[in-house]
Write a protein that holds these residues in place. Structure first.
Motif, PDB file in Angstrom:
ATOM      1  N   ASP A  75       0.562  -1.275  -0.096  1.00  0.00           N
ATOM      2  CA  ASP A  75      -0.157   0.038   0.184  1.00  0.00           C
ATOM      3  C   ASP A  75       1.181   1.066   0.144  1.00  0.00           C
ATOM      4  O   ASP A  75       0.005   2.572  -0.515  1.00  0.00           O
ATOM      5  CB  ASP A  75      -0.531  -0.105   0.734  1.00  0.00           C
ATOM      6  N   LYS A  76       2.369   1.074   0.349  1.00  0.00           N
ATOM      7  CA  LYS A  76       3.078   1.992   0.371  1.00  0.00           C
ATOM      8  C   LYS A  76       3.517   2.616  -0.727  1.00  0.00           C
ATOM      9  O   LYS A  76       3.748   4.092  -0.452  1.00  0.00           O
ATOM     10  CB  LYS A  76       4.224   1.930   1.859  1.00  0.00           C
ATOM     11  N   ARG A  77       2.963   2.158  -1.856  1.00  0.00           N
ATOM     12  CA  ARG A  77       4.034   2.669  -2.952  1.00  0.00           C
ATOM     13  C   ARG A  77       3.219   3.444  -3.785  1.00  0.00           C
ATOM     14  O   ARG A  77       1.844   2.737  -3.727  1.00  0.00           O
ATOM     15  CB  ARG A  77       4.387   1.070  -3.834  1.00  0.00           C
ATOM     16  N   ASN A  78       3.483   3.796  -4.590  1.00  0.00           N
ATOM     17  CA  ASN A  78       2.921   4.973  -5.233  1.00  0.00           C
ATOM     18  C   ASN A  78       2.597   4.220  -6.097  1.00  0.00           C
ATOM     19  O   ASN A  78       3.251   4.441  -7.724  1.00  0.00           O
ATOM     20  CB  ASN A  78       3.791   6.220  -6.040  1.00  0.00           C
ATOM     21  N   LYS A  79       1.106   3.833  -6.791  1.00  0.00           N
ATOM     22  CA  LYS A  79       0.543   3.078  -7.716  1.00  0.00           C
ATOM     23  C   LYS A  79       0.494   4.311  -9.074  1.00  0.00           C
ATOM     24  O   LYS A  79       0.125   3.407  -9.997  1.00  0.00           O
ATOM     25  CB  LYS A  79      -0.936   2.830  -7.303  1.00  0.00           C
ATOM     26  N   SER A  80       0.873   5.745  -9.037  1.00  0.00           N
ATOM     27  CA  SER A  80       0.206   6.175 -10.030  1.00  0.00           C
ATOM     28  C   SER A  80       2.148   6.344 -10.988  1.00  0.00           C
ATOM     29  O   SER A  80       1.792   7.469 -11.984  1.00  0.00           O
ATOM     30  CB  SER A  80      -0.049   7.335  -9.836  1.00  0.00           C
ATOM     31  N   VAL A  81       2.721   5.923 -10.378  1.00  0.00           N
ATOM     32  CA  VAL A  81       4.608   5.761 -10.749  1.00  0.00           C
ATOM     33  C   VAL A  81       4.615   4.792 -11.466  1.00  0.00           C
ATOM     34  O   VAL A  81       4.846   3.590 -10.578  1.00  0.00           O
ATOM     35  CB  VAL A  81       4.701   5.960  -9.869  1.00  0.00           C
ATOM     36  N   ILE A  82       4.520   4.227 -12.714  1.00  0.00           N
ATOM     37  CA  ILE A  82       4.916   2.791 -13.482  1.00  0.00           C
ATOM     38  C   ILE A  82       6.864   2.644 -13.805  1.00  0.00           C
ATOM     39  O   ILE A  82       6.522   4.034 -14.619  1.00  0.00           O
ATOM     40  CB  ILE A  82       4.030   2.326 -14.505  1.00  0.00           C
ATOM     41  N   CYS A  83       7.263   2.641 -13.662  1.00  0.00           N
ATOM     42  CA  CYS A  83       7.788   1.813 -14.326  1.00  0.00           C
ATOM     43  C   CYS A  83       8.614   0.553 -15.567  1.00  0.00           C
ATOM     44  O   CYS A  83       8.106  -0.533 -15.179  1.00  0.00           O
ATOM     45  CB  CYS A  83       9.560   2.138 -12.766  1.00  0.00           C
ATOM     46  N   VAL A  84       8.467   0.665 -16.462  1.00  0.00           N
ATOM     47  CA  VAL A  84       8.507  -0.049 -17.277  1.00  0.00           C
ATOM     48  C   VAL A  84       9.628  -1.247 -18.079  1.00  0.00           C
ATOM     49  O   VAL A  84      11.012  -0.336 -17.944  1.00  0.00           O
ATOM     50  CB  VAL A  84       8.400   0.560 -19.165  1.00  0.00           C
ATOM     51  N   LEU A  85       9.847  -2.337 -16.642  1.00  0.00           N
ATOM     52  CA  LEU A  85      11.329  -3.078 -17.317  1.00  0.00           C
ATOM     53  C   LEU A  85      10.934  -3.950 -18.291  1.00  0.00           C
ATOM     54  O   LEU A  85       9.844  -4.856 -18.583  1.00  0.00           O
ATOM     55  CB  LEU A  85      11.647  -3.507 -16.329  1.00  0.00           C
ATOM     56  N   GLU A  86      12.066  -4.452 -18.757  1.00  0.00           N
ATOM     57  CA  GLU A  86      12.365  -5.348 -20.018  1.00  0.00           C
ATOM     58  C   GLU A  86      12.118  -6.911 -18.896  1.00  0.00           C
ATOM     59  O   GLU A  86      11.281  -7.691 -19.526  1.00  0.00           O
ATOM     60  CB  GLU A  86      13.599  -6.269 -20.469  1.00  0.00           C
ATOM     61  N   ASP A  87      12.760  -7.440 -17.816  1.00  0.00           N
ATOM     62  CA  ASP A  87      12.484  -8.138 -17.446  1.00  0.00           C
ATOM     63  C   ASP A  87      12.373  -8.110 -15.594  1.00  0.00           C
ATOM     64  O   ASP A  87      12.809  -7.771 -15.336  1.00  0.00           O
ATOM     65  CB  ASP A  87      12.888  -9.569 -17.440  1.00  0.00           C
ATOM     66  N   TYR A  88      11.764  -9.235 -14.895  1.00  0.00           N
ATOM     67  CA  TYR A  88      12.187  -9.706 -13.390  1.00  0.00           C
ATOM     68  C   TYR A  88      13.715  -9.141 -12.969  1.00  0.00           C
ATOM     69  O   TYR A  88      13.254  -8.517 -11.509  1.00  0.00           O
ATOM     70  CB  TYR A  88      11.967 -10.958 -13.516  1.00  0.00           C
ATOM     71  N   LYS A  89      14.551  -9.906 -13.955  1.00  0.00           N
ATOM     72  CA  LYS A  89      15.744  -9.237 -13.098  1.00  0.00           C
ATOM     73  C   LYS A  89      15.961  -7.785 -12.980  1.00  0.00           C
ATOM     74  O   LYS A  89      17.155  -7.204 -12.503  1.00  0.00           O
ATOM     75  CB  LYS A  89      16.976  -9.976 -14.429  1.00  0.00           C
ATOM     76  N   SER A  90      15.683  -6.910 -14.096  1.00  0.00           N
ATOM     77  CA  SER A  90      15.828  -5.626 -13.810  1.00  0.00           C
ATOM     78  C   SER A  90      14.757  -4.785 -12.659  1.00  0.00           C
ATOM     79  O   SER A  90      14.824  -4.465 -11.649  1.00  0.00           O
ATOM     80  CB  SER A  90      14.672  -4.831 -15.054  1.00  0.00           C
ATOM     81  N   VAL A  91      13.837  -5.583 -12.001  1.00  0.00           N
ATOM     82  CA  VAL A  91      12.679  -5.168 -10.880  1.00  0.00           C
ATOM     83  C   VAL A  91      14.023  -5.183  -9.376  1.00  0.00           C
ATOM     84  O   VAL A  91      14.036  -4.620  -9.295  1.00  0.00           O
ATOM     85  CB  VAL A  91      11.398  -6.235 -10.930  1.00  0.00           C
ATOM     86  N   ILE A  92      14.573  -6.849  -9.859  1.00  0.00           N
ATOM     87  CA  ILE A  92      15.656  -7.078  -8.866  1.00  0.00           C
ATOM     88  C   ILE A  92      16.292  -6.092  -8.729  1.00  0.00           C
ATOM     89  O   ILE A  92      16.434  -5.302  -7.238  1.00  0.00           O
ATOM     90  CB  ILE A  92      16.058  -8.372  -8.394  1.00  0.00           C
ATOM     91  N   ALA A  93      16.918  -5.513  -9.699  1.00  0.00           N
ATOM     92  CA  ALA A  93      18.150  -4.380  -9.393  1.00  0.00           C
ATOM     93  C   ALA A  93      17.251  -2.977  -8.867  1.00  0.00           C
ATOM     94  O   ALA A  93      18.290  -2.805  -8.155  1.00  0.00           O
ATOM     95  CB  ALA A  93      18.750  -4.106 -11.041  1.00  0.00           C
ATOM     96  N   PHE A  94      16.399  -3.003  -9.791  1.00  0.00           N
ATOM     97  CA  PHE A  94      15.311  -1.380  -9.141  1.00  0.00           C
ATOM     98  C   PHE A  94      15.550  -1.457  -7.489  1.00  0.00           C
ATOM     99  O   PHE A  94      16.005  -0.902  -6.913  1.00  0.00           O
ATOM    100  CB  PHE A  94      14.260  -1.025  -9.825  1.00  0.00           C
ATOM    101  N   GLU A  95      15.014  -2.547  -7.181  1.00  0.00           N
ATOM    102  CA  GLU A  95      14.770  -2.502  -5.355  1.00  0.00           C
ATOM    103  C   GLU A  95      15.958  -2.945  -4.576  1.00  0.00           C
ATOM    104  O   GLU A  95      15.992  -2.283  -3.337  1.00  0.00           O
ATOM    105  CB  GLU A  95      13.645  -4.018  -5.599  1.00  0.00           C
ATOM    106  N   ARG A  96      17.026  -3.566  -5.406  1.00  0.00           N
ATOM    107  CA  ARG A  96      18.585  -3.340  -5.014  1.00  0.00           C
ATOM    108  C   ARG A  96      18.601  -1.861  -4.524  1.00  0.00           C
ATOM    109  O   ARG A  96      19.588  -1.284  -3.928  1.00  0.00           O
ATOM    110  CB  ARG A  96      18.930  -3.897  -5.332  1.00  0.00           C
ATOM    111  N   ALA A  97      18.926  -1.281  -5.663  1.00  0.00           N
ATOM    112  CA  ALA A  97      18.882  -0.097  -6.092  1.00  0.00           C
ATOM    113  C   ALA A  97      18.337   0.909  -5.013  1.00  0.00           C
ATOM    114  O   ALA A  97      19.063   2.067  -3.752  1.00  0.00           O
ATOM    115  CB  ALA A  97      18.842   0.990  -6.652  1.00  0.00           C
ATOM    116  N   GLY A  98      16.836   0.655  -4.444  1.00  0.00           N
ATOM    117  CA  GLY A  98      16.259   1.329  -3.189  1.00  0.00           C
ATOM    118  C   GLY A  98      16.042   2.375  -2.833  1.00  0.00           C
ATOM    119  O   GLY A  98      15.079   2.615  -2.443  1.00  0.00           O
ATOM    120  N   ASN A  99      15.686   3.324  -4.382  1.00  0.00           N
ATOM    121  CA  ASN A  99      14.745   5.172  -4.230  1.00  0.00           C
ATOM    122  C   ASN A  99      13.679   4.672  -4.822  1.00  0.00           C
ATOM    123  O   ASN A  99      13.589   6.485  -4.408  1.00  0.00           O
ATOM    124  CB  ASN A  99      15.712   5.444  -4.243  1.00  0.00           C
TER     125      ASN A  99
END
Lengths: 199, 199
Positions: A75-99
């Motif tokens: 619920d804490k994530r802003n649902k109106s900002v969507i980052c478009v990625l190629e694959d799941y591995k990129s999601v992990i990279a973004f989440e690791r960056a953490g910001n």
């Protein structure tokens, strides 16, 4: 000399994994059979159960064991900002960056006419649907800078153009720690184009 | 960001294999779940069945699915010439080289007092037994040139000394294609000691 058939079968299975050549597959197979039977059997179960339990998130296409992935169900994530990625591995990279506090949309592919991958073959229809339900949506396109990545970026930009969607892409530029004189011309040229005013 | 638990379980299983770090384990796990379910399930079965079916050859300690390995059950091999090896991988290397017509004895380890591996912990007793039943036996000791390898070589030599067993070890020397000036001193020194008359 041939391996016992069960062993050569195991080796050929390891070879199906990316970047695993004959030598590595042999080494892994021979080490695997040195493990206790319990470990091997747990490993085998983990393989099948991952394949059975993991599937795309119903909203964003990322990988999850549930209907919604951890990000989409937060619920804490802003649902109106969507980052478009190629694959799941990129999601992990973004989440690791953490910001990043928005959500994701995983395309599971990129448009590539040469490989016969068309817009309808990637997870795009559900993005259009998602965006249409949002007020003041923002899209951040974070695809790699190859022909396929840029084709897909432009295609997405065209879809949403003039529809009140704020669209950006990641900046191109110098990776952290890189020596300027070792950079290829294209990276340097793009870093120049994407330059930022020093404030 | 944490992986779904089935996925992180799969990753930690891949990490049990030699030389597989976090990044490689992630890549392999993510690729594995991209394979069709049938492939994954066959892979899992191959793992368990290798572990269940493969065991040491009753004579030489090599790996086999049967009572005797392919080499020990081959009537054309000279059973009175025994090449003593550390592990099954060495058997494969010899068989690939292809010019050896004797049989093997796989120690499955090397004597290493520092790691508390004593003569009785490796497959030595059965070698003594094998040799005692042969007429004019010949032993070729082919262990690596480390402290453990040389300790084991000397130990085996002592056991059979004065008992009518011809014992040799592989020659030390320059590996094929190596530049002389790049060789380490120990290798060079040993190549000098093991020099052969040019006939």
């Amino acid at each position: 000399m041939t391996y016992p058939s069960t062993l050569s079968d195991l080796i050929s299975n390891f070879r199906k994994l990316p970047g695993i050549g004959e030598k590595s597959a042999e080494r892994m197979a021979l080490s695997l059979i040195e493990l206790p039977l319990e470990d091997v059997s747990n490993f085998a179960k983990a393989m099948v159960s991952s394949k059975e339990k993991l599937h795309p998130c119903l909203v964003c296409g990322s990988i999850t064991e549930n209907d919604l992935c951890d990000v989409c169900s937060d619920d804490k994530r802003n649902k109106s900002v969507i980052c478009v990625l190629e694959d799941y591995k990129s999601v992990i990279a973004f989440e690791r960056a953490g910001n990043y506090n928005g959500v994701y949309h995983v395309l599971n592919g990129l448009i590539s006419p040469i490989d016969d991958v068309n817009p309808e073959d990637i997870n795009l229809a559900s993005l259009i649907d998602r965006v249409s339900k949002l007020e003041n949506p923002e899209l951040i396109i974070a695809l790699k800078s190859t022909i396929e990545g840029e084709t897909t970026t432009l295609y997405i930009k065209k879809i949403f153009e003039g529809k009140g969607v704020e669209i950006s892409r990641l900046s191109y530029g110098i990776p952290m720690g890189a020596e300027i004189d070792y950079l290829d011309e294209i990276t340097l040229d793009r870093a120049l184009n994407d330059r930022k005013k020093i404030s």
